[in-house]
Scaffold this motif. Structure first.
Motif, short mmCIF file in Angstrom:
data_model
loop_
_atom_site.label_atom_id
_atom_site.label_comp_id
_atom_site.label_asym_id
_atom_site.label_seq_id
_atom_site.Cartn_x
_atom_site.Cartn_y
_atom_site.Cartn_z
N ARG A 130 18.57 0.89 8.04
CA ARG A 130 17.12 0.96 7.31
C ARG A 130 17.51 -0.23 6.18
O ARG A 130 18.40 -0.06 5.37
CB ARG A 130 16.95 2.15 6.63
CG ARG A 130 16.42 3.41 7.46
CD ARG A 130 15.86 4.39 6.87
NE ARG A 130 16.69 5.02 5.86
CZ ARG A 130 16.54 6.41 5.33
NH1 ARG A 130 15.14 6.74 5.47
NH2 ARG A 130 17.39 6.48 4.26
N ARG A 131 16.41 -0.89 6.22
CA ARG A 131 16.35 -1.95 5.06
C ARG A 131 16.00 -1.31 3.74
O ARG A 131 16.39 -1.84 2.90
CB ARG A 131 15.25 -3.16 5.43
CG ARG A 131 15.16 -4.23 4.57
CD ARG A 131 14.43 -5.11 5.13
NE ARG A 131 14.17 -6.32 4.32
CZ ARG A 131 13.74 -7.81 4.59
NH1 ARG A 131 13.13 -7.76 5.95
NH2 ARG A 131 13.47 -8.76 3.70
N ALA A 132 15.14 -0.31 3.88
CA ALA A 132 14.46 0.36 2.49
C ALA A 132 13.90 1.51 3.13
O ALA A 132 13.40 1.64 4.33
CB ALA A 132 13.65 -0.43 1.74
N ALA A 133 13.90 2.60 2.35
CA ALA A 133 13.20 3.75 2.65
C ALA A 133 11.60 3.70 2.67
O ALA A 133 11.15 2.80 1.71
CB ALA A 133 13.39 4.90 1.54
N ASP A 134 10.76 4.37 3.59
CA ASP A 134 9.51 4.42 3.58
C ASP A 134 8.83 3.24 3.53
O ASP A 134 7.90 2.78 3.08
CB ASP A 134 8.88 5.43 2.45
CG ASP A 134 7.50 5.69 2.50
OD1 ASP A 134 7.07 5.73 3.70
OD2 ASP A 134 6.76 5.74 1.46
N TYR A 135 9.36 2.13 4.59
CA TYR A 135 8.97 0.85 4.49
C TYR A 135 7.49 0.63 5.30
O TYR A 135 6.90 -0.13 4.75
CB TYR A 135 9.88 0.13 5.13
CG TYR A 135 10.15 -1.48 4.75
CD1 TYR A 135 9.05 -2.07 3.91
CD2 TYR A 135 11.25 -2.19 5.00
CE1 TYR A 135 9.08 -3.35 3.66
CE2 TYR A 135 11.38 -3.44 4.28
CZ TYR A 135 10.38 -4.04 3.69
OH TYR A 135 10.67 -5.27 3.33
N PRO A 136 7.18 1.48 6.17
CA PRO A 136 5.84 1.24 6.60
C PRO A 136 4.76 1.78 5.97
O PRO A 136 3.62 1.19 5.54
CB PRO A 136 5.74 1.99 8.06
CG PRO A 136 7.37 2.06 8.53
CD PRO A 136 7.94 2.29 7.29
N GLY A 137 5.20 2.96 5.13
CA GLY A 137 4.30 3.66 4.29
C GLY A 137 4.08 2.69 3.08
O GLY A 137 2.69 2.57 2.55
N TYR A 138 5.03 2.08 2.48
CA TYR A 138 5.11 0.97 1.24
C TYR A 138 3.96 -0.06 1.72
O TYR A 138 3.12 -0.44 0.90
CB TYR A 138 6.63 0.73 1.04
CG TYR A 138 6.52 -0.61 0.12
CD1 TYR A 138 6.15 -0.34 -1.36
CD2 TYR A 138 6.81 -1.99 0.72
CE1 TYR A 138 6.26 -1.36 -2.21
CE2 TYR A 138 6.72 -2.91 -0.29
CZ TYR A 138 6.51 -2.76 -1.61
OH TYR A 138 6.43 -3.76 -2.57
N LEU A 139 4.16 -0.81 3.06
CA LEU A 139 3.36 -1.76 3.26
C LEU A 139 1.95 -1.42 3.36
O LEU A 139 1.03 -2.41 3.19
CB LEU A 139 4.11 -2.66 4.54
CG LEU A 139 5.19 -3.31 4.35
CD1 LEU A 139 5.73 -3.82 5.69
CD2 LEU A 139 5.10 -4.35 3.20
N HIS A 140 1.79 -0.18 4.05
CA HIS A 140 0.29 0.08 4.20
C HIS A 140 -0.36 0.37 2.89
O HIS A 140 -1.44 -0.22 2.64
CB HIS A 140 0.40 1.58 5.03
CG HIS A 140 -0.99 2.31 4.69
ND1 HIS A 140 -2.23 2.05 5.64
CD2 HIS A 140 -1.39 3.03 3.84
CE1 HIS A 140 -3.03 2.80 5.45
NE2 HIS A 140 -2.69 3.50 4.42
N SER A 141 0.38 0.90 1.93
CA SER A 141 -0.28 1.17 0.69
C SER A 141 -0.31 -0.20 -0.15
O SER A 141 -1.34 -0.25 -0.94
CB SER A 141 0.49 2.16 -0.25
OG SER A 141 1.00 3.53 0.40
N TYR A 142 0.49 -1.06 0.02
CA TYR A 142 0.37 -2.31 -0.76
C TYR A 142 -0.78 -3.05 -0.34
O TYR A 142 -1.58 -3.68 -1.28
CB TYR A 142 1.52 -3.15 -0.12
CG TYR A 142 1.90 -4.34 -1.10
CD1 TYR A 142 2.50 -4.18 -2.31
CD2 TYR A 142 1.27 -5.72 -0.72
CE1 TYR A 142 2.67 -5.60 -3.06
CE2 TYR A 142 1.79 -6.81 -1.61
CZ TYR A 142 2.33 -6.65 -2.80
OH TYR A 142 2.41 -7.67 -3.44
#
Length: 655
Positions: free
Chosen positions: A248-260
């Motif tokens: 994993r590059r970072a936790a919760d990555y898809p959720g982070y980008l969606h929210s961004y």
């Protein structure tokens, strides 16, 4: 029926077949090759084999419409509608001259900005586009193009929900291509149906990072009418962006980008966000159906568009494998293509080699969208920055003549191993432990000992060494934990002036400006000039690679390691192109948890490596090899403080 009418009907049928063939074959010539149009008078914006700025940018038609997509991604029972802002030449419309379209579909137009100066869209009092970011409209609209800026589903003024590289996102941009070809519906803000009868139907998509990734995804649908794409620093597989071979590059990555980039508010897309988190295999790092849906490479056979790729070889945001693997798939399908590679990091070539980029882009669009035979496809396929400010061309990439050389690992002096020569005998082991070292600590002072890494050095190179392609490290290992992160780095040890890609991606913004197109009071065509940032350093990391050891058999599932079993694993490194100068030393550095680039694994594993059954696979040109050394040469680098902290930085970036 008269002979004249029969001939006319046959000519019409043949013309239709020619147009159909034009959009069906990826190797098709541009529209002007159609013999039925060869003798038509050129429109005012075409002089010879180039478009020229004859239309008023200030008087251009500016309109905002909403294109209906096939999806209902927010589940409200109504099809999504994406906001589409159009700038097109008024004089061409008045004369009945249809124009092709340059399109940039982005999630960033209102939340975050585009380009080096983070420009946002602005609107007049009636809600019609007044300023479109970047220079595309300023430069190309006077030359007989329309520019279309699309807000992806769930962002800015569009409805629906952003699903981060998924079918709603790609489908929202594809629907706009359909509308421009008369196959989809669009409406004004007050609900009136509006067509794109002014469009020739030929569309070129362009964009950097996330925008370019959308262009890749739309091309992979095979949508008719998409004539070319220009993906810049773009993603071709979202799994490889957020996961490094199971790490994993970072936790919760898809959720982070969606929210961004979400433009709808938390509640409107709460279900989509929940599905992103549930379906992305956060706990295992597996490549499941969620990720397969966001991998455009297997669909290269559907691509009808030509592809002009641009990427920085030192891009640590969207890594170079994103372009390299896409390029390979396109090549295998015979897709017409072109490539620019440059020394900078995550940068647009507009901020690296501005004048040449605008000129090449102009000729590329003129060829593929206007049908002008200007010779751009007769030029070498690849433009490459081999050193700071030094550009060359070659007929393909990797460099013609590149071959994979297997480089042996040797025990060396017992502290630092050797790279090249006969290497160690099978059964000769070295061990290293997981210490979560920073990159600086891993690669500095390679001649000194340390339990958290293994270092292997070549002799001083007797001739320049050209690396072109995707290296890898094949390791025979035994691990005392069910898994650990494995990392590998190729390092150029030797003093040289190099680009500082760790500092603003290697580009500095200057106080001066240059202008590229026409301006209005609301939308000027002038941008701050830039230059490459350089520094004299005694070493540089060329390329990096990561692997979760438990994913060594497949990225689709884990295979926990047994402590009493030897395993053969391959750590793929990111694609690269560079010349290591004569007199320098090439190094291979192995580590484990990598806090600078991935979420800390920190399993405190000990890895034993059978040196004689391990090797570096290096793509090189010519007959150059690594000189054999009995003991690693002395290499001195600036000392780096070794990290003892166990808290990872936030490695999440936005593409």
């Amino acid at each position: 029926m008269s002979t004249t009418r029969t001939r006319a009907r046959i000519a019409t049928i043949l013309a239709g077949l020619l147009v159909a063939a034009l959009f069906a074959a990826p190797t098709a010539a541009p529209a002007a090759a159609d013999p039925t149009t060869r003798h038509r008078p050129s429109p005012p914006h075409v002089v010879g084999t180039a478009t020229v700025p004859v239309y008023s940018y200030a008087d251009a038609i500016r309109e905002s419409v909403w294109v209906e997509t096939p999806a209902d991604s927010d589940g409200d029972g109504v099809r999504d509608r994406v906001a589409v802002d159009v700038v097109r030449p008024r004089e061409a419309a008045a004369a009945g001259v249809r124009v092709p379209v340059i399109m940039d579909a982005s999630p960033y137009y209102l939340c975050c900005g585009r380009g080096n100066e983070s420009e946002l869209k602005t609107y007049d009092a009636a809600g019609v586009i007044a300023k479109a970011p970047l220079f595309y409209d300023n430069y190309f609209v006077p030359r007989g193009y329309a520019f279309v800026a699309v807000d992806l589903a769930g962002t800015a003024r569009s409805t629906g929900c952003e699903d981060v590289g998924g079918p709603a996102e790609v489908g929202s941009a594809t629907a706009v291509v359909d509308w421009l070809n008369g196959r989809a519906r669009a409406y004004t803000a007050d609900g009136r149906r509006v067509s794109a009868a002014w469009s020739t139907g030929r569309v070129g998509m362009i964009g950097k990072s996330w925008d370019g990734s959308v262009a890749n995804g739309v091309a992979a649908t095979g949508v008719p009418g998409l004539a070319t794409i220009v993906p810049i620093s773009a993603i071709s597989s979202w799994y490889d962006y957020m996961r490094y071979n199971g790490v994993r590059r970072a936790a919760d990555y898809p959720g982070y980008l969606h929210s961004y980039v979400n433009g709808r508010g938390e509640q409107a897309c709460a279900d989509v966000l929940a599905r992103l988190r549930a379906d992305s295999a956060e706990e295992t790092g597996d490549r499941n159906g969620f990720w397969a849906q966001r991998d455009y490479r297997p669909l290269a056979g559907r691509v009808r568009a030509s592809v002009f790729v641009a990427h920085g070889v030192n891009d640590l945001n969207v890594t170079t494998n994103q372009f390299a693997r896409w390029w390979q798939e396109l090549a295998e399908q015979g897709v017409p293509r072109k490539l620019w590679l440059y020394q900078a990091g995550h940068e647009d070539p507009f901020d690296v080699r501005r004048g040449a980029w605008v000129d090449t882009l102009h000729r590329w669009f003129d060829y593929w969208l206007q049908g002008l035979r200007n010779g751009v496809m007769d030029e070498p396929r690849v433009d490459l920055e081999t050193a700071l400010g030094t550009w060359t061309t070659q007929r393909d990439w990797p460099a013609p003549g590149t071959r994979d050389v297997r480089v042996a690992l040797g025990a060396g002096d017992g502290v630092t191993g050797t790279l090249g020569g006969r290497g160690a005998q099978p059964g000769r082991e070295r061990a290293y432990v997981d210490e979560s070292l920073s990159e600086d600590a891993l690669v500095a002072e390679p001649g000194t000992g340390g339990s958290g890494r293994l270092v292997f050095l070549s002799g001083a190179l007797t001739a320049p060494l050209r690396i072109s392609g995707s290296p890898s490290v094949r390791l025979r290992i035994r691990v005392d934990r069910p898994t650990t992160e494995l990392t590998a780095r190729l390092v150029d040890y030797g003093t040289a002036e190099r680009i500082r890609y760790d500092s603003s991606e290697g580009v500095r913004t200057l106080a001066t400006e240059s202008c590229w197109g026409a301006s209005t009071a609301a939308d000027d065509a002038c941008y701050r000039d830039t230059e490459e940032i350089t520094a004299v350093t005694d070493h540089a990391v060329l390329t990096r690679g990561w692997l979760d050891a438990a994913h060594h058999r497949s990225l689709r599932f884990t295979t926990p390691l047994r402590p009493d079993v030897w395993y053969t694993v391959t750590v793929p490194l990111n694609a690269y192109d560079a010349v290591v100068p004569a007199g320098h030393v090439l190094g291979l550095v192995l580590g484990q948890s990598d806090p600078d680039f991935t979420e800390i694994d920190d399993r405190d594993a000990t890895v034993r490596v059978d040196l004689g059954r391990s090797e570096l696979v290096l793509p090189v040109t010519g007959r150059a090899g690594l000189p054999s050394v009995a003991v690693a040469p002395s290499v001195v680098t600036a000392p780096a403080e070794r990290s003892s902290a166990r808290t990872a930085p936030d490695n999440r970036q936005v593409p």
